[in-house]
Design a protein around this motif. Structure first.
Motif, short mmCIF file in Angstrom:
data_model
loop_
_atom_site.label_atom_id
_atom_site.label_comp_id
_atom_site.label_asym_id
_atom_site.label_seq_id
_atom_site.Cartn_x
_atom_site.Cartn_y
_atom_site.Cartn_z
N TYR A 95 36.36 46.45 41.27
CA TYR A 95 35.57 46.56 42.46
C TYR A 95 36.47 44.99 42.82
O TYR A 95 36.51 44.81 41.80
N GLN A 96 36.87 45.17 43.75
CA GLN A 96 37.48 43.95 44.89
C GLN A 96 36.23 43.73 45.98
O GLN A 96 35.96 44.65 46.38
N ARG A 135 36.82 39.81 42.07
CA ARG A 135 37.73 40.84 41.38
C ARG A 135 36.11 41.19 40.12
O ARG A 135 35.78 40.70 39.66
N ASP A 186 38.32 46.04 36.50
CA ASP A 186 38.97 47.06 37.34
C ASP A 186 38.13 48.06 37.99
O ASP A 186 38.21 49.35 38.74
N SER A 191 38.66 48.61 43.51
CA SER A 191 39.51 47.85 42.73
C SER A 191 41.16 48.24 42.67
O SER A 191 41.21 49.92 42.63
N TYR A 238 38.78 35.30 47.41
CA TYR A 238 39.16 36.93 46.23
C TYR A 238 38.91 36.82 45.66
O TYR A 238 38.54 35.87 44.62
N TRP A 279 32.20 38.56 38.01
CA TRP A 279 32.70 39.03 39.15
C TRP A 279 34.38 37.73 38.48
O TRP A 279 33.42 36.71 38.28
#
Length: 204
Positions: free
Chosen positions: A171-172, A166, A169, A200, A164, A133
Motif C-alpha cells: 500500500y501507499q 508506503r 510492496d 503500492s 507520502y 509503514w
C-alpha cells in the motif's frame, strides 16, 4: 498499618479505580463509533460485513465509489499495517468490479485548529511507524512534525504540507494538510487533513 498508610492506600485504590473506569469509558465510546473496516483489494462485501457503518453495495463490473451513511472512522484492517483514524465526515471508498480500490477521506468532522490538526497528523504517523509503514519521497516531502518551521509552512495558504508513506510492496498513502477558510469561524485559522490510500505503485 498506621492511619496515614491506610489513608494513602485507600486513596491509591480509589485513584486506580477512577483511571480504570475512565479507560473503560473511553474504550466504550471508541467502540460505539461507526467505522468502516477495510483492506485495499478485498471483496466489497467483506468490508460491509466487517463494518459497523452503513455503506451501499458495489456495482458489478463498474469502477465507482460510495460514502458511508454517517460520520465514520476508518479502521484499516490489514493484520500487519493496520491503523485507526478519528471520525470523518468526508469519507469516500472506491470499488473496482466489487473490490475495494482506494480510500479518500478527511479524518475530522470539522476544520481543525492547528494544534488539533498536528495532534491528529502526528498520531497517524506514529501508528504508521509502529505498524511498519515508512516515509517515501522524504527528501522533497518530509513527514510532518510539530516544529516552528512546519507551523509557519502550514499557516502559509500557498504552501501547506504533503507527506507520502508506503507499507512494504502492498500500500501507499498520501497525507495532505492545508489551510481552510471556515465561514463559521472567519477569524480563526482552521485546517483540513486529506488522506488517500491505494495499492503500492513502486514509487521510491
Amino acid at each position: 498499618m498506621n492511619l496515614m498508610h491506610r489513608v494513602g492506600w485507600r486513596r491509591g485504590i480509589l485513584a486506580l479505580a477512577v483511571v480504570s473506569l475512565l479507560t473503560l469509558a473511553a474504550i466504550e465510546v471508541l467502540s460505539d463509533e461507526p467505522e468502516l473496516a477495510l483492506v485495499i483489494g478485498e471483496p466489497w462485501e467483506d468490508m460491509r460485513r466487517r463494518s459497523s457503518a452503513v455503506i451501499d453495495p458495489a456495482i458489478p463490473g463498474h469502477y465507482w465509489g460510495r460514502m458511508p451513511k454517517s460520520d465514520a472512522r476508518l479502521r484499516f484492517a490489514d493484520p500487519q499495517y493496520g491503523f485507526v483514524t478519528p471520525l470523518a465526515r468526508f469519507f469516500s471508498v472506491s470499488f473496482d468490479d466489487e473490490r475495494v480500490s482506494n480510500v479518500r477521506m478527511s479524518p475530522q468532522v470539522e476544520p481543525l485548529l492547528l494544534d488539533d490538526t498536528l495532534k491528529v497528523v502526528l498520531n497517524l504517523q506514529e501508528q504508521w511507524r509502529n505498524a511498519g509503514w515508512v516515509p517515501i519521497r522524504a527528501k522533497d516531502f518530509p513527514s510532518f512534525a510539530d516544529t516552528p518551521q512546519w507551523r509557519a509552512q502550514l499557516r502559509n495558504v500557498n504552501k501547506g504540507g504533503t507527506a507520502y508513506w508506503r507499507a512494504g510492496d502492498k500500500y501507499q498513502l498520501m497525507l495532505v494538510v492545508s489551510r481552510f477558510r471556515d465561514n463559521k469561524r472567519p477569524t480563526e485559522e482552521r485546517y483540513l487533513i486529506t488522506l488517500g490510500i491505494h495499492r503500492s505503485r513502486g514509487v521510491q
